[in-house]
Design an enzyme around this catalytic site. Structure first.
Site, PDB file in Angstrom:
ATOM      1  N   LYS A  10     163.016  47.248  -3.808  1.00 18.92           N
ATOM      2  CA  LYS A  10     162.894  46.083  -2.918  1.00 18.92           C
ATOM      3  C   LYS A  10     162.235  44.873  -3.567  1.00 18.92           C
ATOM      4  O   LYS A  10     162.436  43.731  -3.125  1.00 18.92           O
ATOM      5  CB  LYS A  10     162.115  46.475  -1.671  1.00 18.92           C
ATOM      6  CG  LYS A  10     162.864  47.383  -0.697  1.00 18.92           C
ATOM      7  CD  LYS A  10     163.925  46.617   0.071  1.00 18.92           C
ATOM      8  CE  LYS A  10     164.476  47.427   1.233  1.00 18.92           C
ATOM      9  NZ  LYS A  10     165.464  46.673   2.031  1.00 18.92           N
ATOM     10  N   SER A  49     166.286  55.094  -4.607  1.00 17.42           N
ATOM     11  CA  SER A  49     165.842  53.776  -4.148  1.00 17.42           C
ATOM     12  C   SER A  49     164.336  53.592  -4.096  1.00 17.42           C
ATOM     13  O   SER A  49     163.847  52.468  -4.183  1.00 17.42           O
ATOM     14  CB  SER A  49     166.435  53.473  -2.767  1.00 17.42           C
ATOM     15  OG  SER A  49     166.141  54.514  -1.861  1.00 17.42           O
TER      16      SER A  49
END
Length: 406
Positions: free
Chosen positions: A51, A300
């Site tokens: 992110k 992720s």
């Protein structure tokens, strides 16, 4: 639109900001899937997740006026940390609205990066509703975690690094929550090589993007139910949906039970902590029809609190038959406990916990309850132990382990 020049600009901005997350070849997952599997370990990235890419790039594109107002966003945790980190690096104040169910480690990390944290609602969508309201009331600049093409462009830079490490990649597996990561990665991947196959992966209990692609429009789920909190999204982004429709070849869904196996494999074989959302692409390896292909699984993130981690270990071992508990009634006379212990020793069952309860019956002559939690080699070994108990005359029944670490 997300264009090649935008991805190039994002890569330039992020140069020197990101940690290198070079691909890791996995012999274990390659053997299990019949493909050449490589891991893209964004769990090792700055703030522990991919992110930071979108958040940092977004901040670099804001006007001075937008920066002066301060930032606000909603996040289940990883985007929160990315925005908080990027805002602090840019000298911008940040307010983050997070669901009350967010793991503590993500909340504390976000605060440590200097952001104001507001806990609200049970899901990301609840938090997003409040964040949008506060954005208007306080005139804050809203940085959406996935429904923002600039943010998605930043996330998509992962594809550059995949092709740099593995130019002949055939399949890329990408987790999907709201769709920003998958939209960015798939778009750039197709720009770099139109023949590469991109597969999105969602939890069965929060498959909002798959439902939207099948319907040809944004679909909102009535509820979400998954242990993958990082992708527990009811409504995908309408801005990123067209990119998913155009560039993603397939979307597969994963049951939570499959994430337990993936978690144990990752811990035991690669010694890495990967959060449940990141494990979606590992579980998806077992669903691939392809064989002998170069496959990249994007991990992720790795922001998992120790309580969740310990729970996953315990439930994963139970799921694999490597830990189980049985209860049996014994006559209340000397030597019965020793008799059971000797049987378990002969069967190579390793005792983790034992509870000998004389007070389970009012009439002690009716028997005492023995509960034993054992470590076994798997379901077959467990069945052999239970069969040996039955053959010895014990009516043992399997029960769920509880409080293993008391």
């Amino acid at each position: 639109m997300m264009k090649l020049e935008d991805f190039k600009a994002a890569r330039k901005v992020l140069d020197g900001v990101l940690h290198p997350t070079n691909l890791i070849y996995s012999p274990t997952f390659s053997k299990k899937s019949g493909n050449n599997v490589y891991l893209k370990p964004e769990n090792m990235q700055v703030t522990g997740a991919y992110k930071i890419r979108g958040a940092y790039y977004k901040c670099s594109t804001l006007t001075e006026e937008e920066k002066s107002h301060g930032l606000i966003t909603a996040s289940a945790g990883n985007h929160a940390q990315g925005v908080a980190y990027a805002a602090a690096a840019s000298g911008i104040s940040a307010t983050i609205v997070m669901p009350t169910t967010t793991p503590l480690v993500k909340v504390n990390n976000t605060k440590e990066y200097g952001a104001e944290v507001i806990l609200h609602g049970e899901t990301f969508d609840d938090a997003a509703e409040l964040a949008a309201k506060l954005s208007e009331e306080r005139a804050l600049t809203y940085v959406h975690p996935f429904n923002d093409l600039t943010v998605a462009t930043g996330q998509g830079t992962i594809a550059y690094e995949i092709f740099q490490d593995l130019p002949d990649v055939d399949v890329i597996l990408v987790p999907i929550g709201g769709g920003g990561l998958c939209a960015g990665v798939s778009t750039l991947a197709k720009l770099l090589n139109p023949s590469v196959k991109v597969i999105g992966v969602e939890p069965t209990g929060a498959a909002c993007m798959k439902a939207s692609v099948e319907a040809g429009r944004v679909v909102s789920l009535a509820s979400v139910e998954t242990i993958a909190d990082g992708v527990a999204v009811k409504t995908p982004g309408d801005k990123v949906l067209p990119y998913i429709q155009e560039n993603v070849d397939d979307i597969v869904t994963i049951d939570d039970s499959e994430l337990l196996d993936a978690f144990l494999d990752m811990m035991e074989k690669h010694k890495m902590v990967v959060e449940n959302a990141g494990l979606l692409t590992i579980a998806a390896l077992g669903h691939l029809q392809e064989r002998d292909k170069n496959v990249v699984s994007v991990l992720s993130g790795g922001n998992m609190d120790v309580i969740t981690l310990s729970s996953l270990v315990q439930h994963g071992l139970i799921n694999r038959g490597r830990i189980f508990t049985f209860a049996v009634q014994l006559p209340d006379r000397p030597g019965e406990l020793l008799r059971v212990a000797e049987l378990l020793a002969r069967m190579n069952g390793n005792v983790i916990k034992l509870d000998h309860n004389q007070f389970v019956n009012i009439n002690r002559q009716s028997g005492v309850e023995l509960r034993v939690t054992l470590e076994a080699f798997g379901h077959r070994h467990k069945a052999e132990i239970m069969a040996a108990l039955a053959e010895a005359g014990y009516s043992a029944v399997e029960v769920l382990p509880s409080h293993l670490y008391d």
